[in-house]
Write a protein that holds these residues in place. Sequence first.
Motif, PDB file in Angstrom:
ATOM      1  N   HIS A   1       0.627  -1.255   0.086  1.00  0.00           N
ATOM      2  CA  HIS A   1       0.027   0.144  -0.371  1.00  0.00           C
ATOM      3  C   HIS A   1       0.347   1.069  -0.383  1.00  0.00           C
ATOM      4  O   HIS A   1       1.062   2.139  -0.415  1.00  0.00           O
ATOM      5  CB  HIS A   1      -0.786  -0.116   1.605  1.00  0.00           C
ATOM      6  CG  HIS A   1      -1.518   1.472   1.357  1.00  0.00           C
ATOM      7  ND1 HIS A   1      -2.422   1.587   0.901  1.00  0.00           N
ATOM      8  CD2 HIS A   1      -1.384   2.590   2.464  1.00  0.00           C
ATOM      9  CE1 HIS A   1      -3.076   2.639   0.908  1.00  0.00           C
ATOM     10  NE2 HIS A   1      -2.920   2.879   2.122  1.00  0.00           N
TER      11      HIS A   1
ATOM     12  N   ASP B   1      -7.065  -2.905  -8.630  1.00  0.00           N
ATOM     13  CA  ASP B   1      -8.235  -2.787  -7.975  1.00  0.00           C
ATOM     14  C   ASP B   1      -9.268  -3.617  -9.321  1.00  0.00           C
ATOM     15  O   ASP B   1      -9.841  -4.521  -8.915  1.00  0.00           O
ATOM     16  CB  ASP B   1      -9.140  -1.493  -8.178  1.00  0.00           C
ATOM     17  CG  ASP B   1      -8.937  -0.664  -6.879  1.00  0.00           C
ATOM     18  OD1 ASP B   1      -9.899  -1.563  -6.247  1.00  0.00           O
ATOM     19  OD2 ASP B   1      -9.462  -0.073  -6.527  1.00  0.00           O
TER      20      ASP B   1
ATOM     21  N   ALA C   1      -6.626  -7.613  -8.742  1.00  0.00           N
ATOM     22  CA  ALA C   1      -7.112  -8.686  -6.960  1.00  0.00           C
ATOM     23  C   ALA C   1      -8.421  -9.305  -7.764  1.00  0.00           C
ATOM     24  O   ALA C   1      -8.120 -10.023  -7.323  1.00  0.00           O
ATOM     25  CB  ALA C   1      -7.548  -7.250  -6.229  1.00  0.00           C
TER      26      ALA C   1
ATOM     27  N   TYR D   1      -8.836 -11.700  -4.653  1.00  0.00           N
ATOM     28  CA  TYR D   1      -8.980 -10.392  -3.734  1.00  0.00           C
ATOM     29  C   TYR D   1     -10.314  -9.573  -4.393  1.00  0.00           C
ATOM     30  O   TYR D   1      -9.837  -9.067  -5.323  1.00  0.00           O
ATOM     31  CB  TYR D   1      -7.722 -10.408  -3.222  1.00  0.00           C
ATOM     32  CG  TYR D   1      -6.941 -10.564  -2.905  1.00  0.00           C
ATOM     33  CD1 TYR D   1      -6.537 -11.556  -2.371  1.00  0.00           C
ATOM     34  CD2 TYR D   1      -5.804 -11.030  -4.267  1.00  0.00           C
ATOM     35  CE1 TYR D   1      -5.526 -12.339  -1.449  1.00  0.00           C
ATOM     36  CE2 TYR D   1      -4.924 -11.872  -4.010  1.00  0.00           C
ATOM     37  CZ  TYR D   1      -4.508 -12.243  -2.495  1.00  0.00           C
ATOM     38  OH  TYR D   1      -3.536 -13.022  -1.983  1.00  0.00           O
ATOM     39  N   LYS D   2     -10.846  -9.148  -2.999  1.00  0.00           N
ATOM     40  CA  LYS D   2     -12.288  -8.288  -3.248  1.00  0.00           C
ATOM     41  C   LYS D   2     -11.799  -7.011  -4.039  1.00  0.00           C
ATOM     42  O   LYS D   2     -12.063  -6.353  -4.978  1.00  0.00           O
ATOM     43  CB  LYS D   2     -12.728  -7.980  -3.012  1.00  0.00           C
ATOM     44  CG  LYS D   2     -12.144  -7.748  -1.271  1.00  0.00           C
ATOM     45  CD  LYS D   2     -13.460  -7.483  -0.358  1.00  0.00           C
ATOM     46  CE  LYS D   2     -12.778  -7.282   1.516  1.00  0.00           C
ATOM     47  NZ  LYS D   2     -14.278  -6.914   2.119  1.00  0.00           N
ATOM     48  N   ASN D   3     -10.249  -6.688  -3.726  1.00  0.00           N
ATOM     49  CA  ASN D   3      -9.736  -4.881  -4.004  1.00  0.00           C
ATOM     50  C   ASN D   3      -8.604  -5.149  -3.998  1.00  0.00           C
ATOM     51  O   ASN D   3      -7.560  -5.603  -3.517  1.00  0.00           O
ATOM     52  CB  ASN D   3     -10.376  -3.891  -3.908  1.00  0.00           C
ATOM     53  CG  ASN D   3     -10.764  -4.260  -1.441  1.00  0.00           C
ATOM     54  OD1 ASN D   3      -9.736  -4.882  -1.324  1.00  0.00           O
ATOM     55  ND2 ASN D   3     -12.056  -4.082  -1.827  1.00  0.00           N
TER      56      ASN D   3
ATOM     57  N   ALA E   1      -6.953  -3.233  -2.000  1.00  0.00           N
ATOM     58  CA  ALA E   1      -6.528  -2.790  -0.033  1.00  0.00           C
ATOM     59  C   ALA E   1      -6.423  -4.279   0.084  1.00  0.00           C
ATOM     60  O   ALA E   1      -5.910  -3.943   0.567  1.00  0.00           O
ATOM     61  CB  ALA E   1      -7.414  -2.252   0.150  1.00  0.00           C
ATOM     62  N   GLU E   2      -7.198  -4.932  -0.126  1.00  0.00           N
ATOM     63  CA  GLU E   2      -7.111  -6.917   0.536  1.00  0.00           C
ATOM     64  C   GLU E   2      -5.633  -7.453   0.242  1.00  0.00           C
ATOM     65  O   GLU E   2      -5.485  -8.116   0.566  1.00  0.00           O
ATOM     66  CB  GLU E   2      -8.507  -7.653   0.044  1.00  0.00           C
ATOM     67  CG  GLU E   2      -8.517  -8.508   0.458  1.00  0.00           C
ATOM     68  CD  GLU E   2      -9.567  -9.276   0.227  1.00  0.00           C
ATOM     69  OE1 GLU E   2     -10.747  -9.091   1.523  1.00  0.00           O
ATOM     70  OE2 GLU E   2      -9.600 -10.031  -0.788  1.00  0.00           O
TER      71      GLU E   2
ATOM     72  N   ALA F   1      -3.067  -5.426   1.490  1.00  0.00           N
ATOM     73  CA  ALA F   1      -2.762  -5.997   3.123  1.00  0.00           C
ATOM     74  C   ALA F   1      -2.368  -7.420   3.375  1.00  0.00           C
ATOM     75  O   ALA F   1      -1.560  -8.183   3.749  1.00  0.00           O
ATOM     76  CB  ALA F   1      -3.886  -6.469   4.162  1.00  0.00           C
ATOM     77  N   ALA F   2      -2.847  -8.389   2.271  1.00  0.00           N
ATOM     78  CA  ALA F   2      -2.706  -9.679   1.955  1.00  0.00           C
ATOM     79  C   ALA F   2      -1.755 -10.372   1.550  1.00  0.00           C
ATOM     80  O   ALA F   2      -0.624 -11.284   1.933  1.00  0.00           O
ATOM     81  CB  ALA F   2      -3.585 -10.763   0.988  1.00  0.00           C
TER      82      ALA F   2
END
Length: 326
Positions: free
Chosen positions: A180, A233, A237, A242-244, A246-247, A250-251
């Motif tokens: 991020h 995005d 993802a 991943y849904k976006n 940000a997820e 983080a992962a």
Amino acid sequence: MPLIESGFRSPWWMFNGDLQTQLPVLLRHIRLDASSLIIPTLDGDNLSANMYLSGLQPQKRLLILSHGLEGSNAQNYILGMAEAALESGVAGAAVDVLAWNLRGCGKPDNTTEKLYFAGSIQDFEAVVAWAEGNGYTEIYLAAYSLGGNIVLKWLGDQGENAQARGIKAVCAASVPIDLHACVSTLDRWRNLMYRLYFVTSMKWRLKRKAFKFTGKLDLSHYSKVKKFCDYDDFFSAPLNGYKNAAELHAAASAKPSLEKIAVPCLMVAALNDPFLNADCIPLALAQRHSLLTLEITRSGGHVGFLSDRLEWWLDTRFLGFFKSLS
């Protein structure tokens, strides 16, 4: 381990991080003869790689090199490290060198529509499994930029199992361990040049895959991608579960996994790296982690590190770290 405030210095005429990042790409040119090979993945795809043999057979020691964003195993920092390791050995002994390509990078291309992303640790697992299956019992790792994030996250997830699998040590430079923070930095106006170059390259890579594998990739949001975060995005993802963005960030970030690394590790970071910010320099962790050495340079840019003596400092520093452990 104690933090190391490095004595590295860039040439005076490379007076900022941008020049220290860009000029080394133009100034370094290396050719090495290699044998190409294919490494199978668990999901039925493959990874291309180049192998550089020490000439001493059979060899049980291997150095694995991992490249950065939109690069390949033909990058000069990869070839330079391979050449230095073949000439000097690693940790006092001869070594073979394997330089692999992330999916969609280098030649030949992988055989499915899948592309690499910052959390491609399953692909690195395939590389290590290949090395184990081919009789290598002492494995050293050198990784750069995005490849460093993948390798360090894999090591953290492996924990003490990495030692049991023959991993001896890792060196990594200019690593975006906080994705991020890295994406936010690259998406600033100050870094417009880098953003245009890399995002355009990623979009073209994606479009080539979509044309080759009709119906496999949805390009309906293609024109909306202007920034790194947009690309993650709309494409990275969802294509990787991943849904976006940000997820995914983080992962896939290596930063939370560094605590669990159980082999000697050197991380090199330049304070003037235009791609990264302070969140990618794990100061507090390095002070308490007995196996993590963090070397901070005042200059060097992003995977540049041409010294004021006009030497390619990272090659020497990585080999010196490996030798210090022997």
